[in-house]
Design an enzyme around this catalytic site. Structure first.
Site, PDB file in Angstrom:
ATOM      1  CG  LEU A 182      36.676  80.687  31.926  1.00 58.34           C
ATOM      2  CD1 LEU A 182      35.764  80.249  33.054  1.00 58.34           C
ATOM      3  CD2 LEU A 182      37.491  81.701  32.891  1.00 58.34           C
ATOM      4  CG  ASP A 183      43.287  79.320  30.663  1.00 56.11           C
ATOM      5  OD1 ASP A 183      43.066  79.499  29.643  1.00 56.11           O
ATOM      6  OD2 ASP A 183      44.361  78.571  30.725  1.00 56.11           O
ATOM      7  CE  LYS A 184      39.644  70.377  26.247  1.00 61.16           C
ATOM      8  NZ  LYS A 184      41.282  69.750  25.223  1.00 61.16           N
TER       9      LYS A 184
END
Length: 300
Positions: A140-142
């Site tokens: 998942l993106d930050k």
């Protein structure tokens, strides 16, 4: 805390399986890949038959018990264990499902060596006596919050990665976007490529990689919409790029829309539901976590 025993799979040989080679049973009955078998067969207790070391070409008899090590034979221990908040949704000997907090980087990299999700998982393993490495199945993106699954050994990782982008492995996202997508439900089928001279940005690009996102508007209020999305592919920033392509960028998306830190400190994206087939038992598993408070506040 006492360490847990390394993960092993066992098989009691039936009359129908008598005379088969161990290699055949490992592949056909326990679904191990050639890569995993090659890795484990050199380990002293990697493959056991009735408790004694065995070789892959050996033939078995009815009633014998075949056992194979699937935990990493030599856990690297290279990940620095760091205390941190870790919301564990599910855990067994083969996988870990967490509810990732927004703003948390998944894997160590430039500028983040000890404050990532993987560092916190390593701390969790050390604290609870788990003998496992960290094998990412997806990321998942930050800024993205929500459900994410991590395999505890290479066999589980391989099995789960084969499920990605199939009906067996489903990820349902919730996003808050600016505007109201038209139509209210549909599919964005638009290839995605890199933005020239940018290390991170992506764009819809006819020469890019195939990418498809299905979406459905759940409700709209105050000029924003809560949208449910499911990916048929897994490109970097796919949801963010496709929603911006529709003219409805995610609220707070500094890269593809407008940064609005007074409203939310990240792109408003959440991995809300996850379902998969267990990599060892084949059981259907599913989880759901609620919309985080910062996204719910955007909808009044």
């Amino acid at each position: 805390m006492e360490a847990q025993a390394p993960r092993r799979l066992t098989l009691e040989v039936t009359a129908a399986q008598a005379g088969e080679k161990i290699d055949t049973l490992l592949r056909r009955e326990l679904h191990l890949s050639g890569t995993v078998i090659r890795r484990v067969k050199w380990v002293e207790d990697g493959i056991l038959l009735d408790g004694a070391r065995a070789i892959t070409g050996q033939r078995v008899s009815a009633g014998q018990v075949l056992s194979v090590l699937v935990s990493d034979p030599h856990p690297t221990g290279e990940m620095l264990p760091t205390p941190g908040s870790l919301d564990v949704v599910y855990e067994d000997g083969d996988l870990l499902v967490v509810n990732k907090a927004p703003g948390l980087t998944v894997h160590p990299g430039h500028g983040h060596y000890a404050d990532t999700l993987c560092n916190h998982i390593a701390w969790h393993y050390a604290r609870t006596g788990v003998s496992a490495d960290i094998h990412l199945v997806h990321r998942l993106d930050k800024g993205t919050s929500g459900l994410m699954v991590v395999a505890k050994h290479p066999h589980a990782q391989e099995r789960l990665k084969r499920q990605l982008h199939t009906a067996a492995f489903r990820r349902i996202y919730l996003a808050v976007c600016n505007g109201i997508p038209r139509p209210a439900a549909g599919t964005v089928d638009a290839p995605i490529g890199r933005v020239p001279d940018s290390l991170i940005a992506r764009r819809v690009d006819p020469s890019g990689q195939w990418a498809r996102t299905r979406y459905r508007v759940l409700r709209s209020i105050n000029g924003r919409s809560l949208v449910e999305l499911e990916l048929d592919s897994g490109r970097t920033h796919q949801i963010r790029v496709h929603m911006a392509h529709l003219g409805c960028p995610l609220t707070g998306d500094f890269l593809y829309g407008t940064e609005e830190r007074s409203l939310i400190a990240r792109p408003a994206l959440h991995s809300a539901r996850l379902s998969l087939l267990h990599p060892v038992t084949g059981a259907a598993l599913s989880w759901e976590v609620p919309l985080p408070a910062d996204m719910a506040a955007l909808l009044g």
